[in-house]
Design an enzyme around this catalytic site. Structure first.
Site, PDB file in Angstrom:
ATOM      1  N   LYS A  52       0.746  -1.316   0.112  1.00 49.09           N
ATOM      2  CA  LYS A  52      -0.082  -0.081   0.010  1.00 49.09           C
ATOM      3  C   LYS A  52       0.761   1.175  -0.009  1.00 49.09           C
ATOM      4  CE  LYS A  52      -3.893  -2.364   2.169  1.00 49.09           C
ATOM      5  NZ  LYS A  52      -4.806  -2.785   3.249  1.00 49.09           N
ATOM      6  N   GLN A  96      -4.928  -1.522   9.491  1.00 54.57           N
ATOM      7  CA  GLN A  96      -4.586  -2.812   8.792  1.00 54.57           C
ATOM      8  C   GLN A  96      -5.399  -4.050   9.707  1.00 54.57           C
ATOM      9  OE1 GLN A  96      -3.672  -3.275   5.693  1.00 54.57           O
ATOM     10  NE2 GLN A  96      -4.200  -5.326   5.897  1.00 54.57           N
ATOM     11  N   ASP A 119     -11.081   2.920   4.052  1.00 59.02           N
ATOM     12  CA  ASP A 119     -11.674   1.466   3.932  1.00 59.02           C
ATOM     13  C   ASP A 119     -13.144   1.518   3.760  1.00 59.02           C
ATOM     14  OD1 ASP A 119      -9.418  -0.459   3.979  1.00 59.02           O
ATOM     15  OD2 ASP A 119      -9.080   0.025   6.108  1.00 59.02           O
TER      16      ASP A 119
HETATM   17  N1  GUN Z   1      -7.101  -6.679   5.985  1.00 53.61           N
HETATM   18  C1  GUN Z   1      -7.504  -7.559   4.931  1.00 53.61           C
HETATM   19  N2  GUN Z   1      -8.016  -6.439   4.031  1.00 53.61           N
HETATM   20  C2  GUN Z   1      -8.004  -5.465   4.503  1.00 53.61           C
HETATM   21  C3  GUN Z   1      -8.485  -4.151   3.923  1.00 53.61           C
HETATM   22  O1  GUN Z   1      -8.974  -3.875   3.066  1.00 53.61           O
HETATM   23  N3  GUN Z   1      -8.260  -3.016   4.807  1.00 53.61           N
HETATM   24  C4  GUN Z   1      -7.892  -3.304   6.298  1.00 53.61           C
HETATM   25  N4  GUN Z   1      -7.767  -2.111   6.791  1.00 53.61           N
HETATM   26  N5  GUN Z   1      -7.433  -4.100   6.616  1.00 53.61           N
HETATM   27  C5  GUN Z   1      -7.437  -5.332   5.938  1.00 53.61           C
END
Ligand code: GUN
Length: 279
Positions: A52, A96, A119
Site C-alpha cells: 500500500k 490494517q 476503507d
Molecule cells: N485486512 C485485509 N484486507 C484489508 C483491507 O482492505 N483493509 C484493512 N484495513 N485491513 C485489511
C-alpha cells in the site's frame, strides 16, 4: 478457455488516472496524505502495508506509517486515531486488520472520522453503501466492479452468487452488484447444498479464504469467476479460493491469483484517498 481479467492491466490504467488527479491537486497547493497503522507482527499484514505504501509513492500520495507493537492497548490506538482525525496532513486513515485479539476492531473502526475512512468500514459509510449513495466504496468490492466494467461484463439481470459474508468483502460486494441490478445471493459456511447454488451463478465471487475451495463442478459453463482469495497451498505457493486450472476451462472470464483482485484493492484505496481531498 476463459479470458483472463487482468487486475494488473486495469490497475495500471486507473493508477495513471489517479496520478494525474494527485498532480492536479498538488498544482493547487494541496497534498494528499494517507496514514497507515499496523499493530503487531502479522507477516501477511506487513506485506499488504508495504504494498500500500509503495502504491502511494507511485502516484504521489504521501504515506505516513504508524507501526505499533503487539502490546499496544486499545486506548493507545484510539488516542493515535484521535490525533490523526485532526491532523490536516492526513486525508485518509487505514488501520490494517486483523488487530491483536485484545483490541476491539469495531471500536477502532468507529473511532476513525468517517470523512477519512478510506476503507469504508465505518458504520456511517456502510450505511451509505446500503442506501446506494456513497463517497467511499470498500476497496475490494469496488475494485471488482471496476474490473467488470473494464471488460464490459454487464451485471444487470445476471444471477450473482457471492460466497462469503464478511463485512470487508461479501456483504458490500452483494450491495454493489445489487446496485448494478444483479440478482444477488450470498452463500456462506452454513449454506446447504452450496454447489446447487453456485451452479446457478452467471457471476460467481469467491471470498472464502480457503485454497482450491471452488472446483469446476461448482461452476456453470460460461460463468464469470472472480477470485478474492489470497491463500498459500500445501506447497506454500500463493493461490486463490478457486481451483484455477480446472475452472478456467469452464468459465468465460476469470481473475488470476496473483494479478487479479489484489492489485485492484490497493488501487481503490488510492482512489478513496484522492477522493477524500477532492470532495
Ligand atoms: N485486512 C485485509 N484486507 C484489508 C483491507 O482492505 N483493509 C484493512 N484495513 N485491513 C485489511
Amino acid at each position: 478457455m476463459a479470458e483472463i481479467i487482468s487486475g494488473k492491466a486495469v490497475s495500471a490504467a486507473k493508477r495513471e488516472e489517479i496520478k494525474n488527479r494527485v498532480a492536479e491537486l498538488n498544482s493547487k497547493g494541496k497534498q494528499v496524505g494517507l496514514a497507515v497503522i499496523i499493530v503487531g507482527n502479522n507477516s501477511a499484514s506487513r506485506v499488504y502495508v508495504n504494498n500500500k505504501k509503495k502504491a502511494c509513492e507511485e502516484v504521489g500520495i504521501n504515506s505516513y506509517e504508524y507501526a505499533l507493537p503487539e502490546e499496544t492497548t486499545q486506548e493507545e490506538l484510539l488516542e493515535l486515531i484521535k490525533d490523526l482525525n485532526t491532523n490536516d496532513e492526513v486525508n485518509g486513515i487505514l488501520c490494517q486488520l486483523p488487530l491483536p485479539s485484545h483490541i476491539d476492531e469495531q471500536a477502532v473502526i468507529n473511532a476513525i472520522d468517517h470523512k477519512k475512512d478510506v476503507d469504508a468500514f465505518h458504520p456511517f459509510n456502510v450505511g451509505h453503501i446500503m442506501i446506494g449513495d456513497y463517497t467511499f466504496l470498500p476497496c475490494t468490492p469496488a475494485g471488482i466492479m471496476e474490473m467488470l466494467k473494464y471488460y464490459n461484463i454487464s451485471v444487470s439481470g445476471k444471477k450473482c452468487v457471492v460466497i462469503g459474508r464478511s463485512n470487508i468483502v461479501g456483504k458490500p460486494m452483494a450491495m454493489l452488484l445489487l446496485k448494478e441490478n444483479g440478482t444477488v445471493e450470498i452463500c456462506h459456511s452454513r449454506t446447504e447444498n452450496l454447489k446447487e447454488e453456485t451452479l446457478t451463478a452467471d457471476i460467481l465471487v469467491a471470498a472464502v479464504g480457503k485454497a482450491d475451495f471452488v472446483t469446476a463442478d461448482m461452476v456453470k459453463d460460461g460463468a464469470v469467476v472472480i477470485d478474492v482469495g489470497m491463500n498459500r497451498n500445501k506447497e506454500g505457493k500463493l493461490c486463490g479460493d478457486v481451483c484455477y486450472e480446472e475452472v478456467e476451462k469452464k468459465a468465460s472470464f476469470i481473475t488470476p491469483v496473483p494479478g487479479g483482485v489484489g492489485p485492484m484493492t490497493i488501487t481503490m484505496l488510492l482512489e478513496n484517498t484522492v477522493r477524500a481531498v477532492e470532495i
